[in-house]
Scaffold this motif. Structure first.
Motif, PDB file in Angstrom:
ATOM      1  N   UNK A 232       0.826  -1.206   0.000  1.00 16.24           N
ATOM      2  CA  UNK A 232       0.000   0.000   0.000  1.00 16.24           C
ATOM      3  C   UNK A 232       0.863   1.259   0.000  1.00 16.24           C
ATOM      4  N   UNK A 233       1.968   1.225   0.746  1.00 18.88           N
ATOM      5  CA  UNK A 233       2.873   2.378   0.758  1.00 18.88           C
ATOM      6  C   UNK A 233       3.495   2.599  -0.612  1.00 18.88           C
ATOM      7  N   UNK A 234       3.852   1.509  -1.297  1.00 19.32           N
ATOM      8  CA  UNK A 234       4.401   1.640  -2.648  1.00 19.32           C
ATOM      9  C   UNK A 234       3.365   2.233  -3.593  1.00 19.32           C
ATOM     10  N   UNK A 235       2.119   1.795  -3.473  1.00 18.05           N
ATOM     11  CA  UNK A 235       1.055   2.355  -4.302  1.00 18.05           C
ATOM     12  C   UNK A 235       0.887   3.843  -4.029  1.00 18.05           C
ATOM     13  N   UNK A 236       0.909   4.211  -2.750  1.00 18.16           N
ATOM     14  CA  UNK A 236       0.817   5.637  -2.400  1.00 18.16           C
ATOM     15  C   UNK A 236       1.977   6.427  -2.987  1.00 18.16           C
ATOM     16  N   UNK A 237       3.179   5.855  -2.935  1.00 21.15           N
ATOM     17  CA  UNK A 237       4.352   6.532  -3.485  1.00 21.15           C
ATOM     18  C   UNK A 237       4.173   6.795  -4.979  1.00 21.15           C
ATOM     19  N   UNK A 238       3.702   5.787  -5.698  1.00 23.21           N
ATOM     20  CA  UNK A 238       3.492   5.951  -7.139  1.00 23.21           C
ATOM     21  C   UNK A 238       2.454   7.032  -7.417  1.00 23.21           C
ATOM     22  N   UNK A 239       1.344   7.013  -6.670  1.00 22.49           N
ATOM     23  CA  UNK A 239       0.293   8.005  -6.884  1.00 22.49           C
ATOM     24  C   UNK A 239       0.794   9.415  -6.573  1.00 22.49           C
ATOM     25  N   UNK A 240       1.544   9.543  -5.484  1.00 26.92           N
ATOM     26  CA  UNK A 240       2.070  10.861  -5.111  1.00 26.92           C
ATOM     27  C   UNK A 240       3.052  11.376  -6.165  1.00 26.92           C
ATOM     28  N   UNK A 241       3.974  10.509  -6.590  1.00 24.53           N
ATOM     29  CA  UNK A 241       5.003  10.946  -7.532  1.00 24.53           C
ATOM     30  C   UNK A 241       4.416  11.316  -8.895  1.00 24.53           C
ATOM     31  N   UNK A 242       3.281  10.743  -9.243  1.00 18.94           N
ATOM     32  CA  UNK A 242       2.641  11.072 -10.521  1.00 18.94           C
ATOM     33  C   UNK A 242       1.929  12.412 -10.470  1.00 18.94           C
ATOM     34  N   UNK A 243       1.660  12.914  -9.265  1.00 24.24           N
ATOM     35  CA  UNK A 243       0.849  14.121  -9.144  1.00 24.24           C
ATOM     36  C   UNK A 243       1.634  15.363  -8.716  1.00 24.24           C
ATOM     37  N   UNK A 244       2.720  15.178  -7.974  1.00 26.92           N
ATOM     38  CA  UNK A 244       3.456  16.361  -7.509  1.00 26.92           C
ATOM     39  C   UNK A 244       4.274  16.962  -8.646  1.00 26.92           C
ATOM     40  N   UNK A 245       4.493  18.260  -8.564  1.00 28.72           N
ATOM     41  CA  UNK A 245       5.228  18.953  -9.631  1.00 28.72           C
ATOM     42  C   UNK A 245       6.728  18.695  -9.562  1.00 28.72           C
ATOM     43  N   UNK A 246       7.235  18.423  -8.356  1.00 28.91           N
ATOM     44  CA  UNK A 246       8.664  18.173  -8.184  1.00 28.91           C
ATOM     45  C   UNK A 246       8.849  16.861  -7.418  1.00 28.91           C
ATOM     46  N   UNK A 247       8.716  15.717  -8.093  1.00 30.76           N
ATOM     47  CA  UNK A 247       8.776  14.415  -7.421  1.00 30.76           C
ATOM     48  C   UNK A 247      10.181  14.050  -6.981  1.00 30.76           C
ATOM     49  N   UNK A 248      10.262  13.189  -5.984  1.00 30.12           N
ATOM     50  CA  UNK A 248      11.561  12.654  -5.573  1.00 30.12           C
ATOM     51  C   UNK A 248      12.181  11.838  -6.699  1.00 30.12           C
ATOM     52  N   UNK A 249      11.347  11.052  -7.365  1.00 33.75           N
ATOM     53  CA  UNK A 249      11.802  10.191  -8.450  1.00 33.75           C
ATOM     54  C   UNK A 249      10.828  10.326  -9.605  1.00 33.75           C
ATOM     55  N   UNK A 250      11.322  10.838 -10.722  1.00 39.65           N
ATOM     56  CA  UNK A 250      10.490  10.963 -11.921  1.00 39.65           C
ATOM     57  C   UNK A 250      10.201   9.558 -12.447  1.00 39.65           C
TER      58      UNK A 250
END
Length: 499
Positions: A232-250
């Motif tokens: 679930x945390x990995x899924x959250x990470x993917x969702x967050x990184x797809x939405x933020x303008x400056x992601x930790x990992x593109x």
């Protein structure tokens, strides 16, 4: 070099934080005896530090761009020092593990700011020299960790592997304040706190699940819950990184097979080369009866060969495609693991020399080339992300390797010793079994467990090597030379933080 001050300050901190990744390996049996620690406790002493370093490296790097890189480096060093004091004073295993995790947080702040600080302090040829020295220091620290740990453990005691960080930290802070200029990232930079928390949850819960699965069974409630939380945390990470303008990992970079292949190589490298070493150290000291210093010297073929190959390899491998250097290096690490699977009840330390030597050659090839291959596989604008991702996945590979191989070891040992005796012996308590379990049975079971663990590590290295050879194919690979440092010195924008 115009001035050596900033390089000395940054390298001092880097040496200290990377030394602490491996310095505890030889001290594990003494820690177990002094604190009454179990195998799981010992695994977390290693993984608590490595996981915190891996999980927080990307986020802390972004924070340094906003708050100031020198400022965060000093804060991280101070936190590292306080946590080191806590480690040395720990009265039980739980306090030691907690302090190690805080140590990892401080180390993440130090590690994430090293290259940007050097990039801001040096230009042109001086920058190349500085990054070369920094890379050599990085490689030497990992190699010297077990040896320094052995000397301190046998001398003043295992607590001094942490106390020694205090004067070094003070010297590093003083020097950084005096000679290192402050620098920040581009204006408008934001910190992806949600992404940082999600990635930390993914890494921590997944590793906890592996450890609990080995102790209580893979289908136990605790292990299953940990794996669910990790997913679930990995899924959250993917969702967050797809939405933020400056992601930790593109995440778009993961569509590039070359970049993904390098990350696979980074995980496989640290897992296969180093994940099994703590258990060999426990075997050498508690089963074979070697002292901490002698036990650490047995590992010299790995450390010495690695350092020698890394130092001279760049000259002879100049212009060779990084995928070939990394792929062949991983295959050698895998072969070294297979070579160490030759133990029996009568085996002693010389049985490890061929495998450690072959693995050392592979390690010397892989370590300097990983960063360059990552940078070659992405556009110049993503250089900072690529370098940080490689460092993150290397530490994650080490943490997962220690957890997974410990599970493999005890699973094989308990076939002949039973659950409790197997975990006691693997956790450094072989002496406690005298009178209840024949010594020959313990030696035989430990040897069988190490053989299975070595085969697993060897297979991981071979698979990672094949994947790198297949996936890491970029048009740039013919023009990116193999360097002799672990630093991404050919990055077009090395002054950016390593995210």
């Amino acid at each position: 070099m115009r001035t050596w001050g900033p390089l000395t300050a940054v390298s001092l901190g880097t040496f200290m934080l990377l030394l602490d990744v491996t310095i505890v390996v030889v001290a594990l049996p003494d820690m177990a005896r002094a604190l009454g620690a179990s195998l799981g406790d010992l695994q977390w002493v290693i993984d608590g530090y490595a996981l915190a370093l891996a999980a927080l490296l990307l986020g802390v790097g972004a924070a340094a761009d906003v708050l100031g890189r020198r400022r965060l480096n000093i804060i991280g060093t101070a936190l590292f020092a306080v946590a080191s004091l806590g480690c040395g004073l720990a009265s039980d295993a739980q306090l030691l593990v907690a302090a190690r995790a805080v140590q990892g947080l401080g180390a993440a702040a130090m590690f994430a700011t090293t290259l940007p600080l050097l990039g801001a302090a040096y230009q042109g040829r001086d920058r190349s020299v500085a990054l070369g020295v920094w890379g050599a220091v990085s490689g030497a620290s990992a190699a010297l960790g077990p040896i320094v740990g052995g000397v301190l453990t046998e001398g003043p005691g295992w607590r001094w592997i942490f106390f020694v960080n205090l004067p070094v930290s003070v010297a590093s802070i003083w020097l950084t304040l005096r000679v290192v200029p402050e620098s920040k990232g581009p204006a408008g930079r934001r910190i992806d706190w949600a992404g940082t928390a999600a990635f930390a949850g993914f890494a921590g819960a997944g590793t906890y699940g592996v450890l609990r699965g080995g102790t209580h069974g893979w289908t136990s409630t605790t292990a299953t819950a940990a794996f669910v939380v990790s997913a679930l945390a990995l899924l959250c990470f993917v969702l967050v990184e797809r939405r933020v303008s400056q992601p930790l990992l593109d995440l778009r970079l993961l569509r590039k097979p070359a970049f993904t292949g390098v990350l696979v190589g980074a995980i496989g490298y640290n897992a296969a080369a180093f994940g099994v070493i703590p258990y060999f150290s426990i075997w050498l000291q508690t089963v074979l009866g070697m002292s901490p210093v002698r036990g650490s010297l047995v590992l010299l073929p790995l450390a010495g060969t690695s350092f020698l190959v890394a130092a001279v390899g760049g000259r002879f491998l100049h212009g060779v495609a990084p995928r070939l250097v990394i792929g062949v290096g991983l295959l050698l690490i895998g072969a070294g693991g297979l070579c160490m699977a030759v133990l029996d009840a009568g085996s002693s330390w010389p049985s490890l020399i061929p495998g450690l030597t072959v693995s050392g050659i592979g390690t010397g090839l892989v370590a300097p080339a990983l960063a360059g291959a990552a940078l070659a596989s992405v556009p110049p604008a993503n250089a900072g992300t690529a370098g940080g991702a490689v460092n993150t996945f290397r530490q994650l590979g080490y943490a997962v390797g220690v957890a997974l191989f410990g599970t493999v070891l005890t699973s094989r040992m308990q076939e002949s010793l039973g659950h409790d005796a197997a975990h006691t012996a693997a956790g450094g308590g072989a002496a406690a079994l005298h009178g209840t379990v024949p010594a020959d049975a313990v030696r035989s079971a430990f040897a069988a467990g190490l053989n299975t663990t070595s085969l697993t590590a060897g297979a991981a290295g071979l698979v990672a090597g094949v994947l790198v050879l297949v996936m890491v194919r970029t048009p740039k690979e013919k023009t990116v030379p193999v360097t002799v440092t672990a630093a991404p010195e050919r990055a077009p924008r090395v002054e950016e933080h390593v995210r």
